[in-house]
Design a protein around this motif. Structure first.
Motif, PDB file in Angstrom:
ATOM      1  N   PRO A   7       5.455 -23.013  41.467  1.00  0.00           N
ATOM      2  CA  PRO A   7       4.967 -23.960  39.543  1.00  0.00           C
ATOM      3  C   PRO A   7       5.336 -25.467  39.703  1.00  0.00           C
ATOM      4  CG  PRO A   7       7.449 -23.119  39.898  1.00  0.00           C
ATOM      5  CD  PRO A   7       7.162 -22.889  40.968  1.00  0.00           C
ATOM      6  N   SER A   8       3.908 -26.367  38.766  1.00  0.00           N
ATOM      7  CA  SER A   8       4.106 -27.113  39.063  1.00  0.00           C
ATOM      8  C   SER A   8       5.201 -28.246  39.263  1.00  0.00           C
ATOM      9  CB  SER A   8       3.022 -27.841  37.837  1.00  0.00           C
ATOM     10  OG  SER A   8       1.584 -27.595  37.930  1.00  0.00           O
ATOM     11  N   THR A 644      -1.032 -12.792  22.993  1.00  0.00           N
ATOM     12  CA  THR A 644      -1.903 -11.389  24.214  1.00  0.00           C
ATOM     13  C   THR A 644      -0.927 -11.025  25.003  1.00  0.00           C
ATOM     14  OG1 THR A 644      -3.486 -13.439  23.488  1.00  0.00           O
ATOM     15  CG2 THR A 644      -4.009 -12.480  25.562  1.00  0.00           C
ATOM     16  N   ASP A 645       0.013 -12.344  26.199  1.00  0.00           N
ATOM     17  CA  ASP A 645       0.288 -12.002  27.324  1.00  0.00           C
ATOM     18  C   ASP A 645       1.235 -10.620  27.154  1.00  0.00           C
ATOM     19  OD1 ASP A 645       0.289 -14.069  28.470  1.00  0.00           O
ATOM     20  OD2 ASP A 645       1.945 -14.748  27.983  1.00  0.00           O
ATOM     21  N   ALA A 646       1.459 -10.350  25.906  1.00  0.00           N
ATOM     22  CA  ALA A 646       2.106  -8.270  25.636  1.00  0.00           C
ATOM     23  C   ALA A 646       1.159  -7.735  25.540  1.00  0.00           C
ATOM     24  CB  ALA A 646       3.169  -8.848  24.216  1.00  0.00           C
ATOM     25  N   LEU A 647      -0.045  -7.818  24.592  1.00  0.00           N
ATOM     26  CA  LEU A 647      -1.119  -7.167  25.218  1.00  0.00           C
ATOM     27  C   LEU A 647      -1.578  -6.595  26.588  1.00  0.00           C
ATOM     28  CD1 LEU A 647      -3.436  -5.217  23.765  1.00  0.00           C
ATOM     29  CD2 LEU A 647      -4.542  -7.675  23.840  1.00  0.00           C
ATOM     30  N   ARG A 648      -1.973  -7.971  27.604  1.00  0.00           N
ATOM     31  CA  ARG A 648      -2.315  -8.117  28.866  1.00  0.00           C
ATOM     32  C   ARG A 648      -1.257  -7.461  30.008  1.00  0.00           C
ATOM     33  NH1 ARG A 648      -5.248 -12.532  30.623  1.00  0.00           N
ATOM     34  NH2 ARG A 648      -4.225 -12.064  32.419  1.00  0.00           N
ATOM     35  N   PRO A 788      -0.301 -13.061  36.839  1.00  0.00           N
ATOM     36  CA  PRO A 788      -0.984 -12.754  36.710  1.00  0.00           C
ATOM     37  C   PRO A 788      -1.178 -11.944  35.485  1.00  0.00           C
ATOM     38  CG  PRO A 788      -0.206 -12.866  38.926  1.00  0.00           C
ATOM     39  CD  PRO A 788       0.629 -13.161  38.160  1.00  0.00           C
ATOM     40  N   PHE A 789      -0.198 -11.065  34.876  1.00  0.00           N
ATOM     41  CA  PHE A 789      -0.123 -10.694  33.965  1.00  0.00           C
ATOM     42  C   PHE A 789      -0.208 -11.032  32.329  1.00  0.00           C
ATOM     43  CE2 PHE A 789       1.384  -7.913  37.310  1.00  0.00           C
ATOM     44  CZ  PHE A 789       0.805  -6.497  37.697  1.00  0.00           C
ATOM     45  N   THR A 790       0.708 -11.740  32.463  1.00  0.00           N
ATOM     46  CA  THR A 790       1.137 -13.171  31.782  1.00  0.00           C
ATOM     47  C   THR A 790       0.867 -14.292  31.786  1.00  0.00           C
ATOM     48  OG1 THR A 790       4.209 -13.118  31.978  1.00  0.00           O
ATOM     49  CG2 THR A 790       2.707 -10.758  30.534  1.00  0.00           C
ATOM     50  N   PRO A 791       0.173 -15.191  31.790  1.00  0.00           N
ATOM     51  CA  PRO A 791      -0.182 -16.068  32.192  1.00  0.00           C
ATOM     52  C   PRO A 791       0.069 -17.416  31.109  1.00  0.00           C
ATOM     53  CG  PRO A 791      -2.206 -14.947  31.711  1.00  0.00           C
ATOM     54  CD  PRO A 791      -1.322 -14.305  31.675  1.00  0.00           C
ATOM     55  N   PHE A 792       0.221 -17.448  30.458  1.00  0.00           N
ATOM     56  CA  PHE A 792       1.063 -17.834  28.888  1.00  0.00           C
ATOM     57  C   PHE A 792       2.096 -19.012  28.784  1.00  0.00           C
ATOM     58  CE2 PHE A 792      -3.285 -15.912  26.959  1.00  0.00           C
ATOM     59  CZ  PHE A 792      -3.807 -16.365  26.627  1.00  0.00           C
ATOM     60  N   ILE A 793       2.957 -17.340  28.522  1.00  0.00           N
ATOM     61  CA  ILE A 793       4.126 -17.805  28.658  1.00  0.00           C
ATOM     62  C   ILE A 793       5.223 -18.076  30.056  1.00  0.00           C
ATOM     63  CG2 ILE A 793       4.806 -15.190  29.053  1.00  0.00           C
ATOM     64  CD1 ILE A 793       7.206 -15.824  27.480  1.00  0.00           C
ATOM     65  N   ALA A 794       4.532 -18.268  30.917  1.00  0.00           N
ATOM     66  CA  ALA A 794       4.751 -17.572  32.670  1.00  0.00           C
ATOM     67  C   ALA A 794       4.384 -19.817  33.201  1.00  0.00           C
ATOM     68  CB  ALA A 794       3.714 -17.250  33.728  1.00  0.00           C
ATOM     69  N   LYS A 795       3.421 -19.671  32.109  1.00  0.00           N
ATOM     70  CA  LYS A 795       2.877 -21.404  32.526  1.00  0.00           C
ATOM     71  C   LYS A 795       4.149 -22.170  32.077  1.00  0.00           C
ATOM     72  CE  LYS A 795      -0.890 -24.699  32.083  1.00  0.00           C
ATOM     73  NZ  LYS A 795      -2.515 -24.723  31.448  1.00  0.00           N
TER      74      LYS A 795
END
Length: 979
Positions: A7-8, A644-648, A788-795
């Motif tokens: 991560p950054s 979105t992450d839960a849907l993905r 890859p699956f949950t990009p928003f919460i991961a970021k």
């Protein structure tokens, strides 16, 4: 694990350096704690919308490993409405695969676009015009109608692309295409001209699926079949009242010059005006007497002319009377029979579905009203015999909902078989793979007998066919393919050998699938040679339902026009259904959009959306009523916000290669709670890091702290999880990866590791520093795997965690520690189950007694007493070695492998019914013994089986014998306790 990014650099920069068996910590930079108390998907997603194509480097700054390109194409959604869950599955699966390959170091190119969807778009726009303005496209004229359609497309197209961005798709937006932009027009024209001049495209009369409402041919994919079990009234466009179907009609054809008659059976009496013969099976005993009579003919009551009686083996003698009318202009089977008997075709209906000129009594009457009139006249002539209920399959146009009419008319056809043979060869040779491989059979089924493809459509919206008809002064004519009239005139002049001719361009447009079939190379400026820099695609991912309609046609045209297969591998996903396995449809009211799942939706808001669609003309009143009723049944309380992450994550949690994928909104909401669990674990880590307040002076102290077995265990579980993730990606079993991640975060990290270490961390114990370092490493690497699956919460979470934590998974794999901790967890699980069964809670201050089989086992258990206490939620834990006098004080016991752990539970004196619990515990022991004895019997039968010993590997045989010994020890332990 190269597939997972670091991560950054931010906030906790240089907090933790690579974790080995000793931990070292640099000076902690205390972050401003900005993580919300709970996970709020919308806030997280607004802050982390994807930037330009992969330019954000997926929240990381790292050394890029150049592994070459990885190319994909997003199958273009139609510009006819919002994205549905099928689109969402497709886009999410592709995004996950692109992110994975980007993380591996590939240069990812994933190109987005939208499809003009000729029929679907024209239908929607026409409905909207009529609903709002009360006009048709013919009232506007072609030019004005196309202007209106372009305006509608520009509005709708933006919404679709916005939906894709909201799903987190990291597409290569600067290469976005539309299937009717200038680049695509050029490619379509060049392709058509080349195929025409190579003799593969020809114009001929043939039967096509015809929609009278659209006044156009439609593809097989746009034909749905309704199964009728008997008489059924159906709504048909253009008719005020429902039309009856599901009957079989019998009427008489009288023999010429004889008093005899033949009764024919038909479900379509309206087409009898075009009958050119009556056919029977040559071996049908009812009609065999006519075989010896030359030129038997029957009198047509409406055309007032004779038609022949013919004998054909294709006639089914069990259908009705065994005699059938032959109407080649409106029936596929009749057309083939007529061709074999050299019979002419007589059209009955116009393109609008009215009776053609020539039948004066019926001229201009719509076909199903003509049916009524024909039946009445036949009855008056005393030719109508019976009308009976009859089960049948009724073909419906999925776009216009019109009853399909088979029409004989001039159309453009692409000869496919030579190209199909090459496409089959690519799969047979293994040069191209289809995943899952069972779809190879479908590939061969479609292509081994690949019919000519009708590529023309009688529409206004689409690629106008670049073909011109030239007619000279003496009536000689020819067709030429050209980009414009100037080029067409030059070609026609060479063919007609004169410059004195008129010329006109064909008004028809090409089937939408034609332009879509060119996309793998047309999006890269084909026919310019630069397309070769981006061709072929590495992976073509799409739904299995368009394997032939799109994928096979891409393969055929790609091979023909470029000499190379357009993709190296084909991955097919299933069709998204509701939780009950039903296809999503308007009539069931079970259609939900991704945004309704992501943002949540009340029943009222969903109903309002239906009302808006009905008002705009995209839903009929009947469809609206059915949808509304279905919504009330399916979602009486609306849909909860999932994010979105839960849907993905939910969509990828299914086996995408299954034929059908049952999407459950409740499961999606559960996954939102799962993500909140990760959020809370990260928040606990950040707060704990603040509380510990490291300084450089702490480093010398920290050198002396070693990881305990629980640290080693969780890191071993992490290593296993990361390997399962890679395995899932490589085999396209994404559900393997999601299942492994869920088990790790839920069961391993949150439910076990956090519960067993948080007191040390909270109380600032020295071991707490090590636990915090381990926890941080697990979160960092776990979130990288989740990204890859949950990009928003991961970021969002990775930005708050240190980036410089590296990990070698093989270094942390520790089967011995995992086996030991697994035994402890099994003991804890059985203690919890026993507490639950007997309604023992923490308020009863339970005390746990553990008895080990021997001193060695006692020493092992002794190292984990604090963790056992935390996981079983008891007040105290006592440990001793098992003795013969144990039984009277035993509440229950559990043995795992050959390692016996006897445990007893007591509660404070205010808690009653201790005797009942003892009896209950003894009953459990009895059931446990019976279960073990039955299992032992099964294993003994297995190893005594001669076939097993011959076929099973040596390793399997050894495992079976080892299991027998283990079971024998467990059974003996129980028997010893019962003495």
């Amino acid at each position: 694990m190269q597939a997972i990014l670091k991560p950054s650099r931010r906030l906790l920069k240089n907090y933790l350096i690579p974790i080995k068996h000793n931990v070292q910590l640099h000076k902690l930079e205390i972050p401003a704690l900005s993580l919300a108390p709970g996970y709020q998907p919308q806030e997280v997603e607004i802050n982390n919308l994807p930037d330009t194509p992969l330019e954000a480097k997926l929240v990381t700054q790292r050394k890029i490993i150049n592994r070459g390109p990885f190319r994909m194409l997003l199958p273009p959604p139609n510009v006819t409405g919002d994205l549905h869950l099928g689109h969402a599955l497709m886009a999410i699966v592709q995004d996950v695969l692109c992110r994975y390959h980007h993380n591996l170091g590939y240069d990812v190119e994933w190109i987005p676009g939208t499809d003009h969807a000729g029929i679907a778009t024209q239908v929607v726009v026409e409905k909207q015009l009529f609903k709002k303005l009360g006009i048709t496209r013919h009232d506007l004229g072609r030019e004005k109608f196309l202007e209106h359609t372009w305006q509608w497309k520009n509005e709708k197209g933006l919404g679709i692309l916005d939906d894709l961005k909201k799903l987190g798709c990291m597409l290569t937006w600067n290469k976005e295409y539309f299937t009717m932009n200038e680049q695509q027009i050029e490619a379509v024209q060049v392709a058509f001209i080349k195929l025409f001049e190579d003799g593969l495209i020809t114009r001929k009369n043939s039967l096509v699926n015809w929609s009278c409402a659209l006044e156009s041919a439609v593809s097989d994919m746009e034909v749905e079949t309704i199964e009728l079990k008997g008489p059924t009234d159906i709504c048909v466009p253009g008719y005020q009242h429902k039309v009856p179907f599901g009957n079989i009609y019998e009427f008489s054809y009288r023999l010429c010059n004889q008093k005899d008659e033949i009764i024919v059976s038909t479900t379509r009496p309206e087409t009898m005006l075009g009958d050119v013969a009556v056919a029977v099976h040559p071996d049908d005993p009812r009609y065999i007497k006519y075989r010896n009579i030359d030129n038997v003919s029957l009198w047509h009551p409406f055309r007032q002319e004779p038609i022949p009686l013919i004998f054909d083996i294709n006639v089914d003698p069990d259908f009705g009377s065994g005699a059938v009318k032959i109407t080649p202009a409106h029936d596929q089977n009749d057309f083939q029979i007529a061709e074999s008997h050299l019979l002419k075709s007589i059209p009955v209906f116009t393109s609008k579905g009215t009776v053609v000129e020539g039948f004066e009594v019926f001229k201009g009457i719509p076909r199903f009203k003509a049916r009524e009139k024909i039946l009445n006249i036949l009855k008056e002539m005393q030719l109508l015999r019976t009308v009976k209920p009859h089960a049948m399959n009724l073909p419906i146009c999925s776009r216009s909902k019109d009853i399909i009419e088979y029409m004989l008319c001039p159309q453009w056809y692409l000869h496919c078989q030579p190209m199909a043979n090459e496409a089959m060869s690519e799969i047979r040779s293994g040069r191209v793979q289809i995943v899952p491989s069972n779809f190879e059979l479908d590939w061969y089924h479609w292509l081994e007998d690949c019919h000519d493809w009708c590529i023309s459509r009688q529409l206004w919206w689409g690629h106008q066919i670049p073909a011109y008809e030239a007619v000279d002064s003496v009536g000689k004519s020819c067709w030429v393919a050209a980009k414009n009239e100037v080029e067409a005139r030059a070609k026609a002049q060479n063919i007609l050998n004169t410059s004195d001719f008129s010329i006109r361009r064909d008004e028809d447009v090409l089937d939408t699938w034609f332009s879509s079939a060119l996309l793998p190379f047309s999006i890269h400026n084909w026919p310019a040679v630069e397309y070769k820099q981006h061709y072929p695609l590495d992976l073509m991912e799409t739904g299995h339902d368009i394997l032939f309609f799109w994928v096979a046609r891409m393969a055929m045209l790609g091979l023909k026009l470029t000499g190379e297969m357009p993709f190296k591998k084909i991955l097919l996903h299933g069709i998204v259904c509701d939780a009950h396995g039903r296809k999503m449809s308007k009539s069931l009211g079970n259609i939900v959009t991704p945004q309704q799942v992501i943002q949540g939706a009340s029943l009222q808001s969903m109903t309002n959306k239906l009302q808006k669609a009905e008002a705009g003309g995209t839903l009929t009143t009947e469809e609206y009523q059915k949808s509304e009723k279905g919504l009330q049944k399916m979602f009486p309380n609306g849909i909860k916000e999932c994010g979105t992450d839960a849907l993905r994550f939910t969509l990828c949690s299914h086996n995408i290669k299954s034929h059908f994928i049952n999407f459950d909104i409740d499961e999606c909401y559960t996954n939102k709670l799962f993500l909140n669990k990760i959020w809370q674990a990260t928040r606990f880590t950040l707060i704990s890091a603040q509380n510990l307040k490291f300084s450089l002076d702490d480093i010398s102290t920290m050198h002396a702290i070693r990881m305990n077995k629980w640290d080693k265990w969780i890191l071993s579980r992490l290593a296993y999880t990361l390997e399962k993730c890679d395995e899932g990606f490589k085999t396209y079993n994404l559900h393997y990866a999601t299942a492994a991640l869920k088990t790790f975060f839920y069961n391993n990290l949150c439910d076990v590791f956090l519960e067993t270490t948080k007191e040390d961390i909270k109380n600032i114990e020295m071991s707490g520093y090590m636990h915090l370092a381990t926890l941080t490493a697990c979160l960092v690497w776990g979130l990288r795997a989740m990204q890859p699956f949950t990009p928003f919460i991961a970021k969002e979470l990775l930005l708050r965690l240190p980036e410089n934590i590296s990990m070698n998974t093989k270094e942390f794999q520790n089967t011995a520690v995992e086996a030991e901790i697994s035994k402890i967890l099994e003991i804890c699980q059985h203690v919890r189950q026993l507490k639950s069964q007997n309604q023992i809670s923490k308020k009863h201050a339970p005390k746990l007694y553990l008895y080990a089989q021997n001193d060695g086992a006692k020493n092992m258990l002794n190292k984990h007493l604090s963790q056992i206490k935390a996981l079983t939620m008891v007040d105290t834990v006592d440990l001793d070695v098992v003795t013969d006098a144990l039984e009277a004080n035993t509440f229950n016991f559990y043995s795992t492998g050959g390692h016996l752990c006897v445990f007893g539970l007591t509660v404070n004196e205010t808690y009653q019914a201790q005797t009942d619990k003892l009896e209950f515990g003894m009953e459990i022991n009895k059931r446990k013994l019976e279960k073990l004895q039955a299992e032992l019997q099964r294993y003994r039968l297995r190893v005594n089986n001669e076939g097993f010993m011959k076929s099973a590997s040596k390793k399997v045989q050894e495992k079976s014998l080892e299991k027998i010994k283990q079971l024998e020890v467990e059974i003996q332990n129980i028997l010893n306790l019962r003495r």
